[in-house]
Motif scaffolding. Structure first.
Motif, mmCIF file in Angstrom:
data_model
loop_
_atom_site.group_PDB
_atom_site.id
_atom_site.type_symbol
_atom_site.label_atom_id
_atom_site.label_comp_id
_atom_site.label_asym_id
_atom_site.label_seq_id
_atom_site.Cartn_x
_atom_site.Cartn_y
_atom_site.Cartn_z
ATOM 1 N N GLY A 195 25.307 -7.282 0.999
ATOM 2 C CA GLY A 195 25.496 -6.079 0.184
ATOM 3 C C GLY A 195 24.350 -5.098 0.338
ATOM 4 O O GLY A 195 24.552 -3.898 0.481
ATOM 5 N N ALA A 196 23.109 -5.632 0.322
ATOM 6 C CA ALA A 196 21.940 -4.771 0.508
ATOM 7 C C ALA A 196 21.929 -4.161 1.906
ATOM 8 O O ALA A 196 21.583 -2.986 2.079
ATOM 9 N N GLY A 197 22.316 -4.953 2.910
ATOM 10 C CA GLY A 197 22.390 -4.426 4.277
ATOM 11 C C GLY A 197 23.424 -3.321 4.402
ATOM 12 O O GLY A 197 23.177 -2.288 5.039
ATOM 13 N N ALA A 198 24.593 -3.525 3.790
ATOM 14 C CA ALA A 198 25.646 -2.504 3.833
ATOM 15 C C ALA A 198 25.205 -1.238 3.113
ATOM 16 O O ALA A 198 25.441 -0.124 3.595
ATOM 17 N N LEU A 199 24.551 -1.403 1.968
ATOM 18 C CA LEU A 199 24.049 -0.245 1.246
ATOM 19 C C LEU A 199 23.004 0.500 2.071
ATOM 20 O O LEU A 199 23.003 1.730 2.141
ATOM 21 N N GLY A 200 22.115 -0.241 2.734
ATOM 22 C CA GLY A 200 21.110 0.380 3.586
ATOM 23 C C GLY A 200 21.732 1.163 4.730
ATOM 24 O O GLY A 200 21.324 2.294 5.018
ATOM 25 N N LEU A 201 22.725 0.575 5.377
ATOM 26 C CA LEU A 201 23.406 1.283 6.468
ATOM 27 C C LEU A 201 24.125 2.535 5.961
ATOM 28 O O LEU A 201 24.110 3.582 6.626
ATOM 29 N N ALA A 202 24.736 2.441 4.788
ATOM 30 C CA ALA A 202 25.409 3.606 4.223
ATOM 31 C C ALA A 202 24.402 4.719 3.927
ATOM 32 O O ALA A 202 24.658 5.891 4.217
ATOM 33 N N LEU A 203 23.235 4.353 3.377
ATOM 34 C CA LEU A 203 22.220 5.367 3.090
ATOM 35 C C LEU A 203 21.647 5.977 4.361
ATOM 36 O O LEU A 203 21.351 7.181 4.404
ATOM 37 N N ILE A 204 21.497 5.174 5.413
ATOM 38 C CA ILE A 204 21.058 5.717 6.701
ATOM 39 C C ILE A 204 22.085 6.714 7.223
ATOM 40 O O ILE A 204 21.747 7.793 7.729
ATOM 41 N N GLY A 205 23.355 6.378 7.102
ATOM 42 C CA GLY A 205 24.420 7.285 7.536
ATOM 43 C C GLY A 205 24.412 8.592 6.764
ATOM 44 O O GLY A 205 24.552 9.676 7.340
ATOM 45 N N ILE A 206 24.228 8.495 5.442
ATOM 46 C CA ILE A 206 24.167 9.708 4.626
ATOM 47 C C ILE A 206 22.959 10.550 5.030
ATOM 48 O O ILE A 206 23.052 11.781 5.155
ATOM 49 N N GLY A 207 21.814 9.900 5.251
ATOM 50 C CA GLY A 207 20.623 10.627 5.675
ATOM 51 C C GLY A 207 20.816 11.318 7.014
ATOM 52 O O GLY A 207 20.435 12.482 7.191
ATOM 53 N N ALA A 208 21.418 10.613 7.974
ATOM 54 C CA ALA A 208 21.672 11.209 9.297
ATOM 55 C C ALA A 208 22.627 12.390 9.177
ATOM 56 O O ALA A 208 22.450 13.421 9.838
ATOM 57 N N TRP A 209 23.646 12.240 8.336
ATOM 58 C CA TRP A 209 24.602 13.330 8.129
ATOM 59 C C TRP A 209 23.907 14.537 7.513
ATOM 60 O O TRP A 209 24.125 15.681 7.919
ATOM 61 N N ARG A 210 23.031 14.308 6.525
ATOM 62 C CA ARG A 210 22.311 15.403 5.881
ATOM 63 C C ARG A 210 21.347 16.099 6.859
ATOM 64 O O ARG A 210 21.185 17.309 6.808
ATOM 65 N N VAL A 211 20.712 15.327 7.742
ATOM 66 C CA VAL A 211 19.827 15.932 8.736
ATOM 67 C C VAL A 211 20.646 16.769 9.710
ATOM 68 O O VAL A 211 20.253 17.880 10.079
ATOM 69 N N ALA A 212 21.800 16.259 10.129
ATOM 70 C CA ALA A 212 22.631 16.967 11.107
ATOM 71 C C ALA A 212 23.156 18.291 10.557
ATOM 72 O O ALA A 212 23.378 19.232 11.328
ATOM 73 N N GLU A 213 23.356 18.390 9.264
ATOM 74 C CA GLU A 213 23.895 19.635 8.715
ATOM 75 C C GLU A 213 22.810 20.656 8.372
ATOM 76 O O GLU A 213 23.123 21.746 7.901
#
Length: 139
Positions: free
Chosen positions: A10-28
């Motif tokens: 669960g912690a790993g999945a949450l971490g990956l989701a937060l990395i994805g959100i961060g990458a998306w925010r940087v890309a925009e």
């Protein structure tokens, strides 16, 4: 599946989701390269300067009886600097005039001095209490 495994995944999945959100925010961002350079600079600052400095201070504190008080003072001082540093090094005028209504540089120095004075006072009181009391003989 054991509870520890569920929590780990669960912690790993949450971490990956937060990395994805961060990458998306940087890309925009308008200037994603500038954000990535800033993040790289923060990483270099941490790994090349801050982490070795913390380790060196830790080595200097080994064996001291008052190292707990010194560690506490250093954690408080470091936290204060980390909170105020972005406001101090930001170039130009703040977009909101109420963001920096006071002289933060001077106030940071005053608060750091207060932390040092309190830590020194605690150390002195502890050393004085540890010192064996001389008997006041009656004769």
């Amino acid at each position: 599946m054991r509870t520890a495994s569920v929590l780990r995944y669960g912690a790993g999945a949450l971490g990956l989701a937060l990395i994805g959100i961060g990458a998306w925010r940087v890309a925009e961002q308008r200037d994603p390269l500038g954000v990535l350079v800033w993040l790289g600079g923060a990483l270099v600052l941490h790994d090349a300067i801050l982490a070795p400095l913390v380790l060196a201070v830790g080595l200097l504190l080994v064996g001291r009886s008052d190292r707990g008080v010194l560690r506490g003072a250093l954690v408080v001082a470091g936290s204060l600097v980390l909170v105020t540093l972005p406001l101090l090094v930001r170039p130009g005028e703040p977009p909101n005039p109420s963001a920096l209504p006071l002289p933060y540089g001077r106030n940071l120095v005053l608060v750091l001095a207060a932390v040092a004075v309190v830590a020194a006072a605690v150390i002195l009181v502890r050393r004085r209490r540890r010192r064996p009391q001389r008997g006041t003989g009656d004769g």
